[in-house]
Design an enzyme around this catalytic site. Structure first.
Site, PDB file in Angstrom:
ATOM      1  N   ASN A 129       0.730  -1.199  -0.220  1.00 57.96           N
ATOM      2  CA  ASN A 129       0.082  -0.062   0.043  1.00 57.96           C
ATOM      3  C   ASN A 129       0.881   1.164  -0.055  1.00 57.96           C
ATOM      4  O   ASN A 129       0.522   2.250   0.225  1.00 57.96           O
ATOM      5  CB  ASN A 129      -1.034   0.107   1.177  1.00 57.96           C
ATOM      6  N   HIS A 179       3.241   1.918   2.084  1.00 59.36           N
ATOM      7  CA  HIS A 179       3.738   2.415   3.493  1.00 59.36           C
ATOM      8  C   HIS A 179       5.408   2.344   3.655  1.00 59.36           C
ATOM      9  O   HIS A 179       5.979   1.517   2.815  1.00 59.36           O
ATOM     10  CB  HIS A 179       3.160   1.758   4.630  1.00 59.36           C
ATOM     11  N   GLU A 201       1.658   4.656   7.387  1.00 65.15           N
ATOM     12  CA  GLU A 201       0.527   4.072   6.726  1.00 65.15           C
ATOM     13  C   GLU A 201      -0.028   5.265   5.696  1.00 65.15           C
ATOM     14  O   GLU A 201       0.182   6.415   5.993  1.00 65.15           O
ATOM     15  CB  GLU A 201      -0.559   3.244   7.275  1.00 65.15           C
TER      16      GLU A 201
HETATM   17  P1  PGA Z   1       8.511  -6.970   3.217  1.00 66.83           P
HETATM   18  O1  PGA Z   1       7.996  -5.557   4.088  1.00 66.83           O
HETATM   19  O2  PGA Z   1       9.896  -6.937   2.837  1.00 66.83           O
HETATM   20  O3  PGA Z   1       8.243  -8.185   4.144  1.00 66.83           O
HETATM   21  O4  PGA Z   1       7.791  -7.123   1.992  1.00 66.83           O
HETATM   22  C1  PGA Z   1       8.278  -4.447   3.552  1.00 66.83           C
HETATM   23  C2  PGA Z   1       7.315  -3.330   4.083  1.00 66.83           C
HETATM   24  O5  PGA Z   1       6.198  -3.823   4.336  1.00 66.83           O
HETATM   25  O6  PGA Z   1       7.924  -2.414   4.344  1.00 66.83           O
END
Ligand code: PGA
Length: 246
Positions: A140, A142, A147
Site C-alpha cells: 500500500n 507504506h 501508512e
Molecule cells: P517485506 O516488507 O519486505 O516483508 O515485503 C516490506 C514492508 O512492509 O515495509
C-alpha cells in the site's frame, strides 16, 4: 515523475541485496562510526545476510557503527521471535561486531510508548542524525509503519498499522490472530532527515506501490512518494518490482 529519486533496476533479489549492502559497506569504510538506519522484513533479510558475509569475508567492521531500526511491534518483548529486535539479533547483530549498546530499536514493552518514541528521536539527534536509511515498501506504499495518510512531517510515534499490513505480516506468525495491532515507528519526517535513503523492493506484488511512489504525485496517499522530496534517495528494484514503471 520520479522527482529526484535514482532508480536502479537489477536482475534479481540477490543483486538488489548485494547493491544495498554495498552502499552500507561503502559508507562504513568512509565513516566507521556511521549511523545506520536498518529495516526488517522479507526484502531486507538477504541484505542482512550480505552484510554478515561482508563482515566475515572482507573484514568490514561495524565496531564503531551505530544502528537504528525503523519500527517495532507494541507489546512484544525483544525475545519474542516475531519482534523486530529478535529479527535483528538473529539475522545481523549476533553475527557481526556491532556493539549491543550501539543498536537502537524501540522497546516494545516500554511502559510509556510515547516517551519511548520521544527518546528514540532524541537519540538520533544526539548521534548527529542517520547517514543512510534502508527502507522496504508495503503493497500500500507504506514506509516503516507510516501508512497511507501519514503526515510528511510526522515523527516517531505509536500507530495502528492498516488491516492490509497486519494481514501481510500475519504470514510470519504461527497464530495469525496474534499479530500486534499497534506499533512504534519512525515518522516520515524522521526518515526524510536521513542524509541518504535506499529503498528496496522485489517481486511483482510491489510493482504498483513502486510505480505510485516514483510516478504518482507526491502525496500522503502513498507514503513512499514523499521520498521524492529527498535529495539523495535511490530505489533498488528487481525487474518484477519495476514492471509497472513507464
Ligand atoms: P517485506 O516488507 O519486505 O516483508 O515485503 C516490506 C514492508 O512492509 O515495509
Amino acid at each position: 515523475m520520479s522527482g529526484r529519486i535514482d532508480v536502479l533496476v537489477l536482475d534479481d533479489e540477490a543483486a538488489v541485496a548485494s547493491a544495498a549492502a554495498g552502499l552500507f559497506a561503502e559508507l562504513i569504510r568512509r565513516k566507521p562510526n556511521a549511523v545506520l538506519g536498518l529495516a526488517t522484513g522479507s526484502t531486507p533479510e538477504p541484505i542482512s545476510a550480505e552484510m554478515v558475509h561482508l563482515y566475515r569475508d572482507t573484514g568490514l567492521s561495524f565496531a564503531k557503527a551505530r544502528a537504528f531500526n525503523l519500527d517495532e511491534y507494541l507489546g512484544l518483548d525483544g525475545d519474542h521471535d516475531q519482534s523486530y529486535r529478535f529479527f535483528m539479533q538473529k539475522r545481523l547483530f549476533d553475527s557481526i561486531d556491532i556493539r549491543a549498546w550501539n543498536t537502537f530499536i524501540f522497546d516494545g514493552t516500554a511502559l510509556d510508548p510515547e516517551q519511548e518514541c520521544r527518546a528514540y528521536e532524541a537519540k538520533i539527534r544526539a548521534v548527529g542524525g542517520v547517514d543512510l536509511w534502508l527502507l522496504g515498501i508495503g503493497g500500500n506504499g507504506h514506509i516503516a509503519f507510516n501508512e497511507p495518510g501519514s503526515d510528511p512531517a510526522s515523527r516517531a510515534r505509536v500507530v495502528t498499522p492498516d488491516e492490509e499490513t497486519v494481514k501481510a505480516n500475519s504470514r510470519h506468525f504461527a497464530d495469525p490472530s496474534a499479530v500486534p495491532t499497534r506499533a512504534m515507528t519512525a515518522g516520515v519526517g524522521t526518515i526524510l532527515d536521513a542524509r541518504q535513503i535506499v529503498l528496496v523492493a522485489t517481486g511483482a506484488h510491489k510493482a504498483d506501490a513502486v510505480a505510485q511512489a516514483l510516478e504518482g504525485p507526491r502525496s500522503s496517499d502513498c507514503p513512499a512518494s514523499l521520498l521524492q522530496e529527498h535529495p539523495d534517495c535511490t530505489f533498488l528494484l528487481d525487474s518484477a518490482a519495476a514492471s509497472q514503471l513507464c
